[in-house]
Structures are given as C-alpha cells and as structure tokens.
Design a protein around this motif. Structure first.
Motif, PDB file in Angstrom:
ATOM      1  N   THR A  96       0.863  -1.069   0.043  1.00 43.49           N
ATOM      2  CA  THR A  96      -0.008   0.076  -0.301  1.00 43.49           C
ATOM      3  C   THR A  96       0.906   1.299   0.042  1.00 43.49           C
ATOM      4  O   THR A  96       1.889   1.195   0.740  1.00 43.49           O
ATOM      5  CB  THR A  96      -0.894  -0.011   1.165  1.00 43.49           C
ATOM      6  OG1 THR A  96      -1.532  -1.221   1.354  1.00 43.49           O
ATOM      7  CG2 THR A  96      -1.947   1.274   1.139  1.00 43.49           C
ATOM      8  N   PRO A  97       0.597   2.220  -0.808  1.00 42.10           N
ATOM      9  CA  PRO A  97       1.380   3.388  -0.932  1.00 42.10           C
ATOM     10  C   PRO A  97       1.650   4.256   0.365  1.00 42.10           C
ATOM     11  O   PRO A  97       0.687   4.331   1.111  1.00 42.10           O
ATOM     12  CB  PRO A  97       0.443   4.322  -1.888  1.00 42.10           C
ATOM     13  CG  PRO A  97      -0.055   3.218  -2.817  1.00 42.10           C
ATOM     14  CD  PRO A  97      -0.704   2.179  -1.794  1.00 42.10           C
ATOM     15  N   ILE A  98       2.631   4.685   0.482  1.00 42.16           N
ATOM     16  CA  ILE A  98       3.444   5.532   1.748  1.00 42.16           C
ATOM     17  C   ILE A  98       3.970   6.883   1.042  1.00 42.16           C
ATOM     18  O   ILE A  98       5.128   6.395   0.419  1.00 42.16           O
ATOM     19  CB  ILE A  98       4.248   4.804   2.750  1.00 42.16           C
ATOM     20  CG1 ILE A  98       3.478   3.306   3.244  1.00 42.16           C
ATOM     21  CG2 ILE A  98       4.646   5.807   3.838  1.00 42.16           C
ATOM     22  CD1 ILE A  98       4.721   2.615   4.050  1.00 42.16           C
ATOM     23  N   SER A  99       3.363   7.770   1.180  1.00 42.37           N
ATOM     24  CA  SER A  99       3.975   8.909   0.637  1.00 42.37           C
ATOM     25  C   SER A  99       5.502   9.373   1.617  1.00 42.37           C
ATOM     26  O   SER A  99       5.311   9.148   2.659  1.00 42.37           O
ATOM     27  CB  SER A  99       3.176  10.336   0.515  1.00 42.37           C
ATOM     28  OG  SER A  99       2.934  10.829   1.739  1.00 42.37           O
ATOM     29  N   VAL A 100       6.393   9.919   0.830  1.00 35.69           N
ATOM     30  CA  VAL A 100       7.118  10.713   1.425  1.00 35.69           C
ATOM     31  C   VAL A 100       7.052  11.672   2.480  1.00 35.69           C
ATOM     32  O   VAL A 100       7.474  11.647   3.648  1.00 35.69           O
ATOM     33  CB  VAL A 100       8.550  11.112   0.421  1.00 35.69           C
ATOM     34  CG1 VAL A 100       9.635  11.948   1.341  1.00 35.69           C
ATOM     35  CG2 VAL A 100       8.936  10.058  -0.383  1.00 35.69           C
ATOM     36  N   ALA A 101       5.846  12.256   2.175  1.00 40.48           N
ATOM     37  CA  ALA A 101       5.202  13.223   3.037  1.00 40.48           C
ATOM     38  C   ALA A 101       4.710  12.627   4.444  1.00 40.48           C
ATOM     39  O   ALA A 101       5.097  13.280   5.800  1.00 40.48           O
ATOM     40  CB  ALA A 101       4.338  14.089   2.706  1.00 40.48           C
ATOM     41  N   GLU A 102       4.434  11.443   4.404  1.00 37.79           N
ATOM     42  CA  GLU A 102       4.075  10.929   5.537  1.00 37.79           C
ATOM     43  C   GLU A 102       5.156  10.508   6.381  1.00 37.79           C
ATOM     44  O   GLU A 102       5.090  10.623   7.756  1.00 37.79           O
ATOM     45  CB  GLU A 102       3.355   9.497   5.484  1.00 37.79           C
ATOM     46  CG  GLU A 102       1.856   9.988   4.752  1.00 37.79           C
ATOM     47  CD  GLU A 102       1.208   8.679   4.465  1.00 37.79           C
ATOM     48  OE1 GLU A 102       0.335   8.278   5.262  1.00 37.79           O
ATOM     49  OE2 GLU A 102       1.456   8.087   3.646  1.00 37.79           O
ATOM     50  N   PHE A 103       6.394  10.124   6.049  1.00 34.79           N
ATOM     51  CA  PHE A 103       7.637   9.982   6.791  1.00 34.79           C
ATOM     52  C   PHE A 103       7.966  11.268   7.437  1.00 34.79           C
ATOM     53  O   PHE A 103       8.597  11.326   8.477  1.00 34.79           O
ATOM     54  CB  PHE A 103       8.543   9.449   5.796  1.00 34.79           C
ATOM     55  CG  PHE A 103       8.787   8.108   5.560  1.00 34.79           C
ATOM     56  CD1 PHE A 103       7.780   7.209   6.075  1.00 34.79           C
ATOM     57  CD2 PHE A 103       9.506   7.508   4.630  1.00 34.79           C
ATOM     58  CE1 PHE A 103       7.904   5.833   6.050  1.00 34.79           C
ATOM     59  CE2 PHE A 103       9.584   6.054   4.421  1.00 34.79           C
ATOM     60  CZ  PHE A 103       8.751   5.231   5.218  1.00 34.79           C
ATOM     61  N   LEU A 104       7.690  12.532   6.667  1.00 36.63           N
ATOM     62  CA  LEU A 104       8.072  13.682   7.101  1.00 36.63           C
ATOM     63  C   LEU A 104       7.312  14.282   8.526  1.00 36.63           C
ATOM     64  O   LEU A 104       8.003  14.901   9.247  1.00 36.63           O
ATOM     65  CB  LEU A 104       7.975  14.770   6.242  1.00 36.63           C
ATOM     66  CG  LEU A 104       9.049  14.748   4.969  1.00 36.63           C
ATOM     67  CD1 LEU A 104       8.747  15.851   3.935  1.00 36.63           C
ATOM     68  CD2 LEU A 104      10.527  15.021   5.661  1.00 36.63           C
ATOM     69  N   TYR A 105       6.196  13.800   8.734  1.00 35.72           N
ATOM     70  CA  TYR A 105       5.259  13.860   9.590  1.00 35.72           C
ATOM     71  C   TYR A 105       6.015  13.819  11.146  1.00 35.72           C
ATOM     72  O   TYR A 105       5.856  14.539  11.850  1.00 35.72           O
ATOM     73  CB  TYR A 105       3.860  13.175   9.511  1.00 35.72           C
ATOM     74  CG  TYR A 105       2.903  13.802  10.746  1.00 35.72           C
ATOM     75  CD1 TYR A 105       1.850  14.720  10.273  1.00 35.72           C
ATOM     76  CD2 TYR A 105       2.934  13.322  11.832  1.00 35.72           C
ATOM     77  CE1 TYR A 105       1.046  15.399  11.348  1.00 35.72           C
ATOM     78  CE2 TYR A 105       2.100  13.609  12.872  1.00 35.72           C
ATOM     79  CZ  TYR A 105       1.425  14.774  12.430  1.00 35.72           C
ATOM     80  OH  TYR A 105       0.344  15.311  13.542  1.00 35.72           O
ATOM     81  N   PRO A 106       6.218  12.486  11.292  1.00 36.53           N
ATOM     82  CA  PRO A 106       6.947  12.510  12.608  1.00 36.53           C
ATOM     83  C   PRO A 106       7.961  13.187  13.043  1.00 36.53           C
ATOM     84  O   PRO A 106       8.343  13.783  14.160  1.00 36.53           O
ATOM     85  CB  PRO A 106       7.377  11.016  12.766  1.00 36.53           C
ATOM     86  CG  PRO A 106       6.524  10.112  11.586  1.00 36.53           C
ATOM     87  CD  PRO A 106       6.495  11.431  10.567  1.00 36.53           C
ATOM     88  N   LEU A 107       8.610  13.608  11.912  1.00 39.34           N
ATOM     89  CA  LEU A 107      10.118  14.409  11.962  1.00 39.34           C
ATOM     90  C   LEU A 107       9.675  15.925  12.392  1.00 39.34           C
ATOM     91  O   LEU A 107      10.195  16.594  13.386  1.00 39.34           O
ATOM     92  CB  LEU A 107      10.835  14.535  10.719  1.00 39.34           C
ATOM     93  CG  LEU A 107      11.474  12.985  10.444  1.00 39.34           C
ATOM     94  CD1 LEU A 107      12.170  13.051   9.099  1.00 39.34           C
ATOM     95  CD2 LEU A 107      12.508  12.504  11.593  1.00 39.34           C
ATOM     96  N   ALA A 108       8.489  16.237  11.545  1.00 38.61           N
ATOM     97  CA  ALA A 108       7.900  17.736  11.740  1.00 38.61           C
ATOM     98  C   ALA A 108       7.398  17.763  13.333  1.00 38.61           C
ATOM     99  O   ALA A 108       7.814  18.853  13.980  1.00 38.61           O
ATOM    100  CB  ALA A 108       6.962  17.956  10.795  1.00 38.61           C
ATOM    101  N   GLN A 109       6.685  16.874  13.701  1.00 37.78           N
ATOM    102  CA  GLN A 109       6.053  16.765  15.144  1.00 37.78           C
ATOM    103  C   GLN A 109       7.535  16.741  16.142  1.00 37.78           C
ATOM    104  O   GLN A 109       7.561  17.612  17.210  1.00 37.78           O
ATOM    105  CB  GLN A 109       5.413  15.836  15.373  1.00 37.78           C
ATOM    106  CG  GLN A 109       4.558  15.563  16.651  1.00 37.78           C
ATOM    107  CD  GLN A 109       3.596  14.452  17.192  1.00 37.78           C
ATOM    108  OE1 GLN A 109       2.717  14.229  16.150  1.00 37.78           O
ATOM    109  NE2 GLN A 109       3.739  14.003  18.074  1.00 37.78           N
ATOM    110  N   ALA A 110       8.433  16.022  15.696  1.00 40.71           N
ATOM    111  CA  ALA A 110       9.588  15.873  16.701  1.00 40.71           C
ATOM    112  C   ALA A 110      10.233  17.305  16.743  1.00 40.71           C
ATOM    113  O   ALA A 110      10.775  17.932  17.763  1.00 40.71           O
ATOM    114  CB  ALA A 110      10.392  14.763  16.274  1.00 40.71           C
ATOM    115  N   TYR A 111      10.332  18.038  15.628  1.00 44.50           N
ATOM    116  CA  TYR A 111      10.976  19.309  15.708  1.00 44.50           C
ATOM    117  C   TYR A 111      10.333  20.383  16.609  1.00 44.50           C
ATOM    118  O   TYR A 111      10.931  21.213  16.846  1.00 44.50           O
ATOM    119  CB  TYR A 111      11.252  19.808  14.244  1.00 44.50           C
ATOM    120  CG  TYR A 111      12.266  20.892  13.964  1.00 44.50           C
ATOM    121  CD1 TYR A 111      13.576  20.667  14.306  1.00 44.50           C
ATOM    122  CD2 TYR A 111      11.709  22.189  14.000  1.00 44.50           C
ATOM    123  CE1 TYR A 111      14.541  21.777  14.110  1.00 44.50           C
ATOM    124  CE2 TYR A 111      12.564  23.232  14.055  1.00 44.50           C
ATOM    125  CZ  TYR A 111      13.919  23.179  14.050  1.00 44.50           C
ATOM    126  OH  TYR A 111      14.862  24.063  14.266  1.00 44.50           O
TER     127      TYR A 111
END
Length: 398
Positions: free
Chosen positions: A161-176
C-alpha cells in the motif's frame, strides 16, 4: 504549598499507559523549576470530543502542579496529515481549512485548561520558515529502517500500500516542535507513542535532553467498539448541547462506565473499584451509575445548573414520556437471564428474529440499549423492556 517530586509523580502517572521514563521525570522534577509540558493537536477537524479530553485533563494536572503548559496547534503539520493508525494516505487539508479549524480547537481546549496559564503556539512559526536544505538536514537525522518499525507503516509496506514521503516527514515535523519549544515532557494518546519517541531522538540530535514521553489511553466511542471519532459518528463533543451530551453518555455500554469515570472524572480509585465490583456482581442497576457519570461530564463542560437541566430533560423525555401508562405485564422468576433467552421466554419472536432486533439496536432493557447476544440481565422487582420504538413489556420479578 509545592508538592514533593515524589508526590507529583504519584499524581501524574495515574492512568498513564507509557511513561518513558519515570526516573527521568523524577530527575527533571527535582530540578525545582516548572517543566515545559507539550501537547500537539492537529486541527484536521474543527471540534474536540471526550477522546481529546483524556489527554487535556492530564495536561491540566501538570498545570495545577505549577508546570508550564504549551499547546501546539499543528497548523503546518495538519496540512500533511498524521498517518498514525491509517491504512491509506490521508488527504491533505488546505491552509484555509486548517486556520478555521485551529480557531475552534484553541477555544474548546480552554474548557479544560486554564487559558491564562496556557501558552498557545502554532508550528507554522518554525516549520513554515524552514528551507528545503533545513528539511533535508532534519530528514538526515532519522533512517527509513526506523520509520518502518512503526506498525502502520510496516503493515502498509508489506501489503504494497502506498506510503508517501510526506508521511515520513510528519513524525520528524512533530519531533522538531519539541526542539523548537525545548519540551521537557510531551503528552499524547497511545497511538502517538512512535511520534513522541522520534521527538526524543531528534532532541538529542540537537543537543537537548530528550523529552519525557507520557501516553494516555484511547477511549471507545458510544458504540463501545471503535475508538471515539467524528469519522465513526460515535463521539461526544465538547460543544454538544448539554442534553445531547448527557444522552450520549447514557447510550454507552455498561462495561465502559468505570473506564469513562476513571479517565474523565476525578473520582477516587477506591470508589471506582467499588463501583466496578457492584456492576460486575449485578448488585446495582448500572443505569444509576451512568446517570451520575453523565451529570458529572456535563457539569465539567457546562456547569452544575446545565447538568441538572440535562438530567431532568433525560428523565422526563426518556424515562417518563416515552413509556406508556399501560402496557402488557409478564411475571418472570427473579434471577439472571441471557437476553436472547429472556425475549424467547417472553414470546417476542424467534431466536433469529430476536438476534436481528439486537443487531439493529432495537432492544432496550431499563432504557439501556442491548447490543450483544451474550448480555445477561438481572430480573429483580420491576423492569421495562422496549422492542423497537413502540412495543413495551413490563416485567415483574416473582
């Protein structure tokens, strides 16, 4: 008088699922300063419900103990969409939708938090200012392998099932976010554990002490099965009319009474234990505890007077007006009965018809909806059985 760090720990860890770690939290409390405690909310929808209240109430405990509360409105991250628990990529929201939702989020959060003691921050302040080079640098601090350790990502990857690169960025953004405000503690639901742990790692990468992570339980909605969500239409909203809020609480399954009371009221644990015992041993009518719970919850959001009015409305409309003065009476020997066996004994219909009625939500015993074939009810003195909207049977225990 300021409570000792040990006493604060005792209060704060009540009802927590994850606390990473208690030793770190105690060490931080012993520094004798107000901790910076963070909760991030993405305004993907305009309204809060009791599921959000569980974490907000924990945040209020920190606030009452003198710590500094920071509510982060994820006006930037909401445009990505939190993929937690998702089986498909979440649609991105427009900037306009996010801003409109954010306004009501902040307003509703103050139904629980002290507005004058709460710092509100919008993460577009720092995330929106980042250059592409900044994003690449941040992304370089975490690996794809670590991202795929997350259960929902791993499952989707295995299924193709597709996973966008943007979704990988979400936890990093929340972490920042945790880096930007230098959080000592971050709160969230159990579904946020992965994201919160990423926050610890990214803080370390930026030379900060890793935040303490604290997660709270996810509560089921009024259906008693799925987590509370507007998407599932099983929610009890902060802005619901008092009578609707009261009525929705009255519709929850009996087995959720104690869980709701534990997570949504300040009831002493000893009282909750006794309540659970009485319900399990059928020493009381669960409806009475449910009415108490409904009133307590409405009182939190609307005050004593509105809670009393909501209770009176419920009693008048649902316990009096809908029940006719005259109805068939059936005498049944006192004792415990499986609901299907009881209706079969009363001649309501065939067992398959009875099960269909239960599945459709058309069977009420003493105004409590029955939605499980295995439900056992107690016949004591007098009870009202309702089938559909108009068929009533008065059961007399002998």
């Amino acid at each position: 008088m300021q409570l000792t760090p040990e006493k604060q720990i005792e209060i704060l860890k009540r009802n927590c699922v994850d606390l990473i770690s208690e030793e770190e939290l105690l060490e931080r409390l012993k520094e004798g300063r107000p901790l910076r405690v963070k909760l991030g909310v993405d305004p993907s929808r305009p309204d809060l419900h009791l599921g959000h209240a569980v974490v907000l109430r924990k945040l209020k405990q920190f606030q009452d103990l003198g710590h500094h509360i920071i509510l982060i409105i994820g006006d930037f991250t909401a445009m990505i969409g939190d993929p937690s628990g998702r089986s498909a990529t979440r649609p991105m929201l427009s900037r306009e939708e996010v801003i409109e939702n954010a306004k009501s989020y902040a307003h509703q959060a103050f139904m629980i938090l002290d507005k004058d003691k709460t710092e509100i921050r919008y993460n577009n302040e720092w995330l929106g200012a980042m250059t592409f080079a900044d994003v690449v640098k941040l992304a370089g601090k975490y690996t794809v392998a670590r991202m795929l350790e997350r259960e929902d990502f791993a499952k989707r990857y295995q299924e193709g099932t597709p996973i966008s690169v943007a979704e990988f960025l979400y936890p990093l953004a929340q972490a920042y976010d945790s880096v930007a405000i230098q959080a000592d503690v971050e709160l969230g639901g159990t579904d946020q554990l992965f994201n919160l742990m990423v926050g610890r790692k990214i803080q370390e990468e930026h030379g900060l002490k890793p935040q303490i992570v604290m997660t709270m339980p996810i509560i089921e909605g009024t259906d008693g099965k799925l987590k509370m969500s507007k998407s599932y239409n099983n929610y009890i909203g902060f802005t619901d009319e008092p009578k609707d809020m009261y009525g929705k609480v009255m519709s929850i399954p009996d087995e959720l009474i104690v869980k709701y009371a534990r997570l949504l009221t300040d009831t002493d644990e000893q009282v909750l234990t006794e309540m659970e015992k009485k319900i399990n041993e059928k020493l009381v009518n669960p409806r009475d505890y449910k009415m108490w719970l409904a009133k307590e919850i409405v009182k939190q959001f609307r005050g004593e007077e509105k809670a009393k009015e909501a209770e009176e409305y419920f009693v008048t409309v649902f316990q009096k007006k809908e029940i006719p003065d005259e109805m068939p009476e059936k005498q049944i020997e006192k004792g415990n009965y499986n609901i299907v066996d009881l209706l079969d004994k009363l001649g309501v219909g065939t067992r398959s018809e009875i099960k269909r009625l239960i599945t459709q939500g058309g069977v009420y015993f003493d105004n409590n909806r029955i939605d499980n074939f295995k439900t056992v009810v107690e016949i004591n003195l007098e009870h009202i059985l309702r089938i559909g909207k108009r068929q009533f049977i008065k059961i007399l225990g002998i």
